[in-house]
Design a protein around this motif. Structure first.
Motif, PDB file in Angstrom:
ATOM      1  N   ALA A   7      33.130  41.534  33.809  1.00 31.06           N
ATOM      2  CA  ALA A   7      34.359  40.889  33.331  1.00 31.06           C
ATOM      3  C   ALA A   7      34.362  40.871  31.797  1.00 31.06           C
ATOM      4  CB  ALA A   7      34.483  39.479  33.894  1.00 31.06           C
ATOM      5  N   GLY A  69      44.032  46.596  22.642  1.00 28.87           N
ATOM      6  CA  GLY A  69      43.458  45.841  23.756  1.00 28.87           C
ATOM      7  C   GLY A  69      44.337  44.661  24.126  1.00 28.87           C
ATOM      8  N   THR A  71      43.903  41.484  23.609  1.00 27.06           N
ATOM      9  CA  THR A  71      44.088  40.469  22.557  1.00 27.06           C
ATOM     10  C   THR A  71      45.312  40.819  21.730  1.00 27.06           C
ATOM     11  OG1 THR A  71      41.735  39.967  22.451  1.00 27.06           O
ATOM     12  CG2 THR A  71      43.039  39.414  20.503  1.00 27.06           C
ATOM     13  N   ASN A  74      48.482  40.456  23.894  1.00 30.24           N
ATOM     14  CA  ASN A  74      48.895  39.055  24.073  1.00 30.24           C
ATOM     15  C   ASN A  74      49.537  38.523  22.793  1.00 30.24           C
ATOM     16  OD1 ASN A  74      47.994  38.970  26.715  1.00 30.24           O
ATOM     17  ND2 ASN A  74      45.988  38.141  26.191  1.00 30.24           N
ATOM     18  N   HIS A  99      43.015  32.800  28.596  1.00 24.92           N
ATOM     19  CA  HIS A  99      42.052  33.366  27.656  1.00 24.92           C
ATOM     20  C   HIS A  99      42.413  32.899  26.233  1.00 24.92           C
ATOM     21  CE1 HIS A  99      40.220  36.610  25.233  1.00 24.92           C
ATOM     22  NE2 HIS A  99      39.295  36.574  26.178  1.00 24.92           N
ATOM     23  N   SER A 101      42.885  34.453  23.651  1.00 25.69           N
ATOM     24  CA  SER A 101      43.882  35.316  22.994  1.00 25.69           C
ATOM     25  C   SER A 101      45.309  34.959  23.396  1.00 25.69           C
ATOM     26  CB  SER A 101      43.599  36.795  23.295  1.00 25.69           C
ATOM     27  OG  SER A 101      43.651  37.049  24.679  1.00 25.69           O
ATOM     28  N   MET A 146      48.156  33.829  33.379  1.00 27.69           N
ATOM     29  CA  MET A 146      47.287  34.966  33.704  1.00 27.69           C
ATOM     30  C   MET A 146      47.288  35.304  35.200  1.00 27.69           C
ATOM     31  SD  MET A 146      43.798  32.773  33.001  1.00 27.69           S
ATOM     32  CE  MET A 146      43.002  34.060  32.109  1.00 27.69           C
ATOM     33  N   ASN A 150      39.423  34.870  33.946  1.00 27.76           N
ATOM     34  CA  ASN A 150      38.225  35.632  33.586  1.00 27.76           C
ATOM     35  C   ASN A 150      36.919  34.891  33.841  1.00 27.76           C
ATOM     36  OD1 ASN A 150      39.748  34.380  31.288  1.00 27.76           O
ATOM     37  ND2 ASN A 150      37.772  34.612  30.289  1.00 27.76           N
ATOM     38  N   ASP A 176      49.043  37.999  31.572  1.00 29.03           N
ATOM     39  CA  ASP A 176      47.830  38.668  31.102  1.00 29.03           C
ATOM     40  C   ASP A 176      47.135  39.195  32.361  1.00 29.03           C
ATOM     41  OD1 ASP A 176      45.292  39.321  30.298  1.00 29.03           O
ATOM     42  OD2 ASP A 176      44.909  37.468  29.195  1.00 29.03           O
ATOM     43  N   THR A 178      44.621  41.344  32.427  1.00 36.53           N
ATOM     44  CA  THR A 178      43.358  41.986  32.039  1.00 36.53           C
ATOM     45  C   THR A 178      42.295  41.989  33.149  1.00 36.53           C
ATOM     46  OG1 THR A 178      43.836  41.238  29.821  1.00 36.53           O
ATOM     47  CG2 THR A 178      41.612  42.042  30.202  1.00 36.53           C
ATOM     48  N   SER A 197      43.515  45.546  28.858  1.00 35.86           N
ATOM     49  CA  SER A 197      42.561  46.335  28.055  1.00 35.86           C
ATOM     50  C   SER A 197      41.979  47.455  28.898  1.00 35.86           C
ATOM     51  CB  SER A 197      41.372  45.461  27.637  1.00 35.86           C
ATOM     52  OG  SER A 197      41.684  44.652  26.566  1.00 35.86           O
ATOM     53  N   HIS A 199      38.881  48.693  28.553  1.00 42.72           N
ATOM     54  CA  HIS A 199      37.426  48.619  28.781  1.00 42.72           C
ATOM     55  C   HIS A 199      37.017  47.738  29.955  1.00 42.72           C
ATOM     56  CE1 HIS A 199      36.491  44.626  26.837  1.00 42.72           C
ATOM     57  NE2 HIS A 199      37.692  44.840  26.342  1.00 42.72           N
ATOM     58  N   LYS A 200      37.987  47.057  30.566  1.00 39.43           N
ATOM     59  CA  LYS A 200      37.640  46.256  31.764  1.00 39.43           C
ATOM     60  C   LYS A 200      37.754  47.096  33.028  1.00 39.43           C
ATOM     61  CE  LYS A 200      37.948  42.389  29.192  1.00 39.43           C
ATOM     62  NZ  LYS A 200      36.908  41.451  28.860  1.00 39.43           N
ATOM     63  N   CYS A 321      33.640  35.623  25.406  1.00 34.88           N
ATOM     64  CA  CYS A 321      34.594  35.555  24.303  1.00 34.88           C
ATOM     65  C   CYS A 321      34.462  34.297  23.479  1.00 34.88           C
ATOM     66  CB  CYS A 321      36.013  35.645  24.845  1.00 34.88           C
ATOM     67  SG  CYS A 321      36.257  37.132  25.783  1.00 34.88           S
TER      68      CYS A 321
END
Ligand code: PMP
Length: 376
Positions: A7, A69, A71, A74, A99, A101, A146, A150, A176, A178, A197, A199-200, A321
């Protein structure tokens, strides 16, 4: 090595890495350049944009802006709506467990004169539709909630929340997604704006996007050369954006298969953790199997995380984070779980790259570490 911190970020897939190399070598020109190489790069970029829009089945209704990403997405969604539509109303609504962000942008908007409502969540971490309904009024211009939390993996009922927001014609609904992308199906056509994002989902760090309805205008937060339709100036990361499209495509196509793999691991872990009297599980039973959050009744979570790390097992205590700040989870506090539980939580987050054998080793090591760790 056992990596159970997906995550926070995932390992990029082979397909993404090889695509990045290929596109960076072959189409390195600036996608805004007018020469043939620039036009080729731009073609790749537009193909990536269309591929993502079509994976979400939103080619007709939404547009997409490539960003660094979630962040940034958002920030652009929230500040962009607030600045653009401030004359329509001054009320904006989010939840207490978003989150940072999202939450910190709402706090900034509050300083800028907006009336902000931070909705409470129930003991499972969900925003109850009736609570949103009560907070809404005709001055509300934005609601941001969201898809999946997360820290706990709690899933919100986005369809019911969207229905409520859409009863108020001046209000936009931002989600969100993500932690939800590639994990659950969402009614994307009912959402006005959403962020994620790369990268998740086994894509690259520094890549992400905001999708939003074609009729929405956002006040740009990056001003310059007018790239990305003027919503986000700056030379576009074309290769990264193509990797994002690839990651989204794979996440979508493999969603069911990945879920089945992760479900087996998650069920095993949940049952095994329940057997340890030192542990209490925080993630609700209907949370995504990708995230499992629990607390230690007498041990210090940070000490156990560190001991696991020494063994080459990587998990998270309090979301990565904000782990450098106050080590109390505001998410668990908002769920009413109390300060003790909120200061001693651990999050395991899985991916389809994990194996059952890793889960078994993890449980054995964890039980062993718990036994030899003194009480806090
Ligand atoms: N939203 C959620 C729900 C997240 O989990 C994260 C990453 N932890 C973000 C936003 C921010 O993503 P990024 O750090 O890639 O900008």
């Amino acid at each position: 090595m056992i990596y159970f911190d997906n995550a926070a970020t995932t390992k990029p897939s082979e397909a993404v890495l090889s695509l990045f190399q290929r596109y960076s070598e072959s189409f390195f020109a600036n996608s805004s350049s007018r020469h043939a190489l620039g036009r080729e790069a731009n073609k790749c970029l537009e193909e990536a944009r269309n591929s993502i829009l079509s994976d979400f089945r939103l080619t007709k209704t939404h547009k997409l802006v490539f960003l660094s990403g979630a962040t940034e997405a958002n920030n652009l969604a929230i500040k962009g709506i607030c600045e653009q539509y401030k004359n329509r109303g001054k009320k904006i609504i989010t939840s207490a467990v978003e989150h940072p962000s999202v939450l910190n942008v709402f706090r900034r908007m509050e300083q800028n004169g907006f009336e902000v409502v931070y909705l409470p969540v129930n003991e499972e971490g969900k925003v109850e539709p009736c609570v949103l309904e009560e907070a809404m009024d005709k001055n509300t211009i934005l609601v941001s909630i969201m898809g999946i939390n997360n820290e706990t993996g709690t899933i919100n009922d986005i369809h019911s929340l969207a229905n409520i927001v859409h009863r108020f014609p001046k209000a936009f609904f931002h989600v969100d997604i993500t932690q939800a992308i590639g994990k659950i199906s969402l009614p994307y056509e009912e959402i006005d704006l959403f962020s994620f994002s790369g990268h998740k989902i086994h894509g690259l760090k520094g890549t992400g996007a905001l999708l939003f309805r074609k009729n929405i205008t956002l006040s740009p937060q990056n001003i310059g050369g007018d790239q990305e339709f003027g919503f986000r100036s700056g030379t576009v990361d074309m290769a990264g954006s193509c990797c994002l499209a690839q990651a989204v495509h794979l996440a979508k196509n493999n969603r069911q298969k990945n879920l089945e793999t992760v479900q087996i691991l998650s069920s095993y872990l949940r049952e095994a953790l329940k057997e340890n009297k030192e542990i209490v599980i925080n993630s609700p039973s209907d949370a995504t199997p990708y995230i499992l959050n629990f607390s230690f009744l007498h041990k210090k979570a940070s000490v156990i995380t560190e001991a696991l790390s020494h063994e080459g097992i990587y998990v998270s205590s309090v979301s990565a984070c904000h782990s450098k700040g106050e080590p109390v989870s505001y998410v668990l506090l908002a769920m009413g779980l109390g300060k003790e539980r909120a200061s001693n939580s651990m999050r395991i987050s899985l991916s389809s790259m994990n194996e059952l054998e890793e889960a078994k080793i993890f449980i054995a090591k964890l039980n062993d570490i718990i036994e030899r760790t003194i009480d806090r």
